[in-house]
Design a protein around this motif. Structure first.
Motif, short mmCIF file in Angstrom:
data_model
loop_
_atom_site.label_atom_id
_atom_site.label_comp_id
_atom_site.label_asym_id
_atom_site.label_seq_id
_atom_site.Cartn_x
_atom_site.Cartn_y
_atom_site.Cartn_z
N ASP A 118 27.82 -69.12 -20.67
CA ASP A 118 27.09 -67.90 -21.01
C ASP A 118 26.51 -67.37 -19.70
O ASP A 118 25.67 -68.01 -19.09
CB ASP A 118 26.00 -68.31 -22.02
N GLY A 121 25.02 -61.62 -18.77
CA GLY A 121 23.86 -61.27 -19.59
C GLY A 121 23.22 -59.94 -19.29
O GLY A 121 21.99 -59.81 -19.32
N PRO A 122 24.01 -58.89 -19.01
CA PRO A 122 23.38 -57.60 -18.72
C PRO A 122 22.74 -57.03 -19.99
O PRO A 122 23.14 -57.38 -21.10
CB PRO A 122 24.55 -56.72 -18.29
N ASN A 123 21.77 -56.19 -19.79
CA ASN A 123 21.12 -55.54 -20.92
C ASN A 123 21.65 -54.13 -21.05
O ASN A 123 21.71 -53.40 -20.07
CB ASN A 123 19.61 -55.55 -20.71
N HIS A 132 21.29 -60.16 -12.26
CA HIS A 132 22.54 -60.22 -13.03
C HIS A 132 23.71 -60.48 -12.10
O HIS A 132 24.68 -61.13 -12.49
CB HIS A 132 22.75 -58.93 -13.82
N HIS A 158 27.33 -62.34 -23.26
CA HIS A 158 26.05 -62.35 -23.97
C HIS A 158 25.11 -61.22 -23.56
O HIS A 158 24.04 -61.42 -22.97
CB HIS A 158 25.34 -63.70 -23.84
N GLY A 160 22.42 -58.22 -23.71
CA GLY A 160 21.16 -57.94 -24.39
C GLY A 160 21.30 -56.58 -25.05
O GLY A 160 21.12 -55.55 -24.41
N TYR A 323 14.05 -63.28 -29.25
CA TYR A 323 15.10 -63.70 -28.32
C TYR A 323 15.51 -65.15 -28.66
O TYR A 323 16.69 -65.49 -28.64
CB TYR A 323 14.49 -63.60 -26.92
N ASP A 327 19.11 -66.65 -29.91
CA ASP A 327 19.77 -67.73 -29.16
C ASP A 327 20.13 -68.90 -30.08
O ASP A 327 21.19 -69.51 -29.93
CB ASP A 327 18.91 -68.17 -27.97
N TYR A 345 24.21 -72.20 -19.79
CA TYR A 345 23.52 -70.91 -19.71
C TYR A 345 23.17 -70.65 -18.25
O TYR A 345 22.29 -71.32 -17.70
CB TYR A 345 22.23 -70.93 -20.53
N VAL A 347 21.33 -68.68 -16.15
CA VAL A 347 20.24 -67.71 -16.30
C VAL A 347 19.11 -68.05 -15.32
O VAL A 347 18.85 -69.23 -15.03
CB VAL A 347 19.69 -67.70 -17.75
N GLN A 351 13.39 -68.36 -16.87
CA GLN A 351 13.53 -68.48 -18.32
C GLN A 351 13.58 -69.95 -18.76
O GLN A 351 14.01 -70.28 -19.87
CB GLN A 351 14.76 -67.71 -18.81
N PHE A 355 14.53 -71.69 -22.61
CA PHE A 355 15.68 -72.54 -22.92
C PHE A 355 15.26 -73.94 -23.36
O PHE A 355 15.87 -74.53 -24.25
CB PHE A 355 16.67 -72.56 -21.76
N1 ARG Z 1 19.95 -60.55 -21.25
C1 ARG Z 1 19.18 -61.61 -20.70
C2 ARG Z 1 18.38 -61.11 -19.47
O1 ARG Z 1 18.72 -60.11 -18.89
C3 ARG Z 1 20.02 -62.78 -20.28
C4 ARG Z 1 20.77 -63.47 -21.41
C5 ARG Z 1 20.99 -64.92 -21.12
N2 ARG Z 1 21.67 -65.64 -22.14
C6 ARG Z 1 21.11 -66.09 -23.26
N3 ARG Z 1 21.86 -66.71 -24.15
N4 ARG Z 1 19.84 -65.99 -23.48
O2 ARG Z 1 17.42 -61.74 -19.11
#
Ligand code: ARG
Length: 587
Positions: A118, A121-123, A132, A158, A160, A323, A327, A345, A347, A351, A355
Motif C-alpha cells: 500500500d 496514497g495521494p488524496n 507522496h 489507496h 484518500g 480513517y 483501514d 504500508y 507511509v 502516522q 497504524f
Molecule cells: N492518503 C493518506 C495520506 O495522504 C495515505 C494513505 C496511506 N495508506 C493507508 N492505508 N492508510 O496521508
C-alpha cells in the motif's frame, strides 16, 4: 546460487562434521580484502555453546576446509575468525559464472509469499507533495524488489477519496454553482456526462474550502453533512464525486506515469464504503466495541505497553466513521481478495500511532487472516530550514512541477559537464529527463527510509558523489566502452587472470549483490541497494582508471576486462532496475 551462499554451505558442512550447528557457518565478504576475501565469525558463538576455546574450533574447521581446491588461504585470525582467500583462477571463474547467470547469482526466495504493498496514497483534490513522492518512490522500489526475489506482489495506491475533503469540495462547488443539478435533493439523475470541474479547479477550490471550514463552524458542519450524505449514497453527490474522481485520476495517472510508477489496484477509501456496515456489525457481534465519550472504540492496549495507547475510534460521537475504520475495512477486503502473507504500508512515520492502533485492533478482532501487517515508515522531506519542504510561495510542491524542476536542473548539469552535446534535441531531452528522475529517486532511496532528509536538487543532480547521476554516468561509460569495442571488433571473453588489485576489488564488490538484495528485502530498506550500487560505481571507477580496456594489447586480458565491465554493467542495470531508475544509452 551466490558465491556467499555456496561458501556458507561449505563452511557449515565443516561445522556439522565437528558435531556443531550448521548455523555457525555463515560466510560474509571481508571488510579487509588485503587480508581475506571472505570470513566466517561463527567459531566464537560455537565455542560458547560447546564450552570450548574459539580458536581451537576455528582451527579444526580450517583443517577440514584446507583441502578445498578453490581456496588459496584458509586461516584463523584473532580470537577465532576464519579468513578465506580464493585462488586467482577460482575468483575469476566465480565472476564469470555470475556473469553468465541471468540473475547474477541472486537467489530466488525459497518460500515466495503474497504481499500487498500500500503506497502512494495521494488524496483526491489535494495536490500530491514530496511526502507522496517518497511513499511512491520507496513503495515502487519495494514492489520491484519483492517481485525480483520471487514474491507475488499486489500494489494498491489507496487513494484518500472518501473523507471530509470530499464534502468540502461538494459544498464549495454548491456555493459557486448552486444551479447545477447535483445539488437538487429531489433529483436522482440522470446527470451530465461532462465534468463540472477540472482537476485544476479542484486544486484551486480545495484550499479555499478547507480554510473556510477551519474558520467557520457552520461551514464545517455543512461539509460534514455533505460527507455523510455522500457516504450514505445521495445520488447527486455520488455523481459529483465520480466526476471528481475521474478528473483526479487522469491527473494522477499522468503524474505516476511520468514517475514510472505503476499500481495493480487503483482502490481507495471509497472502495470499502459498503463493507463498513457489515464490519461494524461483526465487531459488535464479537463484543469488540466499547462506548467512550459517545464514540465507539476498540481498546488496543497490550501487555507490556510502557506508553499510553489510546483506543482506536471506529465510530465517532457524531456517527461518522474514521480513517481507522476504513483501514480496518480495507484489511478485511484485502484478505478476502488475495489472502496475503504480508501487507506493507509505505507511509510517513508520523502516522505511526494510527497504524499501531489499526494493526492491534485488526489482530485483536481477527480481521487480518494470516497477514503480517507492517508499517514501512519513512521520514520527512525537509527544506533547507529543516521543516517539511514547501515551495517558495509556501505551498506544497506538486509532483509534476517537481519533476520539471529536476529535469531543468539536470539540463544545467549536463551543460556544465559538457555532456549529451552532440545528440538530437529529442535525445537530449530524454537524457535530461532520465538524469532528473534518477537524481530525485536516488536521493530519496539512498537515505535510510526512516531518516529525514533535506531536499536539495542542486546536490542531487551532481555527477559526482553518491547521486543518481553519478551511477547513470558509470553505466553510460560502460555502454560507451562496448560501442567502441564493437567498432573495433573486440568482444568480451571469460574473466581470467592475471588480475590486478583493482580487478580483484571489483570482483569482490560484484559478489556482494546477492546479500545486498537479500538484506534490502528482509529489512524493507532500499538504501542498502543504493549503498551497494555506489560501492560498485567506485570500484568500477578505480578499475577503469587503473586497467586499460580497449588500449590493452594482450587480447586475453582485454577480453577478460571487457567481460568484467560487462558483468558490472549487468549489475548496475539489475540494481537500478529494482530502484526504478532508467538509464540512458549515452550521455
Ligand atoms: N492518503 C493518506 C495520506 O495522504 C495515505 C494513505 C496511506 N495508506 C493507508 N492505508 N492508510 O496521508
Amino acid at each position: 546460487m551466490s558465491i556467499i551462499a555456496d561458501l556458507s554451505q561449505l563452511v557449515s558442512d565443516a561445522f556439522q562434521e565437528l558435531g556443531l550447528d550448521r548455523g555457525f557457518g555463515a560466510v560474509a565478504t571481508s571488510r579487509r580484502p588485503d587480508l581475506a576475501h571472505f570470513q566466517c565469525n561463527g567459531a566464537m558463538a560455537a565455542a560458547k555453546q560447546a564450552r570450548r576455546a574459539p580458536r581451537q574450533i576455528a582451527e579444526e574447521v580450517v583443517a577440514i576446509l584446507r583441502a578445498h581446491p578453490e581456496f588459496d588461504v584458509v586461516e584463523v585470525a584473532g580470537p577465532g575468525f576464519i579468513n578465506i582467500k580464493l585462488t586467482e583462477p577460482a575468483l575469476a571463474a566465480r565472476a564469470d559464472e555470475m556473469r553468465l547467470d541471468e540473475r547474477l547469482g541472486c537467489e530466488r526466495s525459497a518460500a515466495p509469499e503474497r504481499v500487498v504493498i500500500d503506497f502512494g496514497g495521494p488524496n483526491v483534490a489535494k495536490a500530491m507533495h514530496v511526502g507522496h513522492l517518497r511513499s511512491s518512490v520507496v513503495g515502487d522500489c519495494l514492489q520491484r524488489l519483492f517481485r525480483f526475489v520471487g514474491d507475488e506482489v499486489v500494489s494498491d495506491i489507496h487513494m484518500g477519496d472518501w473523507g471530509l475533503p470530499m464534502g468540502m469540495l461538494i459544498v464549495e462547488l454548491e456555493r459557486r454553482r448552486p444551479d447545477l443539478p447535483y445539488f437538487d435533493a429531489e433529483l436522482s439523475g440522470p446527470y451530465p456526462e461532462e465534468p463540472p470541474v477540472s482537476v485544476d479547479d479542484l486544486a484551486e477550490m480545495y484550499p479555499k474550502a478547507a480554510a473556510l471550514a477551519k474558520e467557520d463552524e457552520t461551514e464545517r458542519e455543512k461539509a460534514r453533512l455533505a460527507t455523510a450524505q455522500l457516504q450514505e449514497g445521495r445520488p447527486g453527490y455520488r455523481a459529483l464525486w465520480q466526476h471528481f474522481m475521474n478528473e483526479s485520476m487522469k491527473a494522477m495517472k499522468a503524474d505516476f506515469g511520468a514517475l514510472g510508477v505503476h499500481f495493480d489496484w487503483w482502490l481507495g477509501e471509497a472502495a470499502v464504503n459498503d463493507a463498513i456496515a457489515p464490519l461494524l456489525a461483526s465487531l459488535e457481534a464479537k463484543g469488540a466495541l466499547e462506548l467512550s465519550q459517545g464514540a465507539q472504540v476498540i481498546t488496543v492496549v497490550e501487555e507490556g505497553d510502557n506508553k499510553e495507547m489510546p483506543p482506536l475510534i471506529v465510530v465517532k460521537s457524531d456517527g461518522g466513521v474514521t480513517y481507522g475504520t476504513t483501514d480496518l475495512a480495507t484489511i478485511v477486503d484485502r484478505v478476502a481478495r488475495v489472502d496475503p502473507h504480508h501487507i506493507l504500508y509505505v507511509v510517513d512515520k508520523r502516522q505511526h500511532l494510527h497504524f499501531e492502533q489499526v494493526f492491534r485492533a485488526a489482530r485483536r478482532c481477527e480481521l487480518s487472516g494470516r497477514a503480517q501487517l507492517e508499517h514501512i515508515a519513512f521520514g520527512t522531506v525537509n527544506g533547507a530550514d529543516g521543516k517539511p519542504f514547501k515551495t517558495r510561495e509556501g505551498g506544497v510542491m506538486k509532483l509534476g512541477d517537481l519533476i520539471a524542476r529536476a529535469t531543468e536542473q539536470a539540463n544545467l548539469r549536463l551543460e556544465e559537464g559538457a555532456l549529451a552535446k552532440d545528440v538530437d534535441q529529442e535525445i537530449h531531452d530524454e537524457i535530461a529527463r532520465k538524469v532528473g528522475l534518477a537524481a530525485l529517486k536516488f536521493a530519496d532511496l539512498a537515505n535510510d527510509r526512516e531518516s529525514d532528509y533535506v531536499f536539495n536538487l542542486e546536490k542531487f543532480t551532481r555527477f559526482e558523489g553518491k547521486t543518481g547521476p553519478y551511477l547513470l554516468y558509470a553505466t553510460v561509460r560502460i555502454k560507451s566502452i562496448f560501442r567502441k569495442a564493437a567498432e573495433r571488433g573486440f568482444e568480451a571473453g571469460t574473466v581470467s587472470g592475471p588480475l590486478s588489485d583493482a580487478e580483484r576489488k571489483l570482483i569482490l564488490v560484484n559478489f556482494l549483490i546477492s546479500s545486498a538484495v537479500q538484506r534490502a528485502h528482509a529489512e524493507r530498506r532500499p538504501h542498502l541497494l543504493c549503498d551497494f550500487a555506489y560501492d560498485l560505481a567506485q570500484a568500477f571507477s578505480r578499475f577503469y582508471n587503473n586497467c586499460p580496456i580497449l588500449a590493452e594489447e594482450d587480447p586475453a586480458i582485454r577480453a577478460s576486462r571487457l567481460a568484467l565491465a560487462g558483468l558490472t554493467l549487468a549489475q548496475f542495470e539489475l540494481v537500478l532496475g529494482i530502484l526504478g531508475i532508467e538509464t540512458p544509452e549515452r550521455m
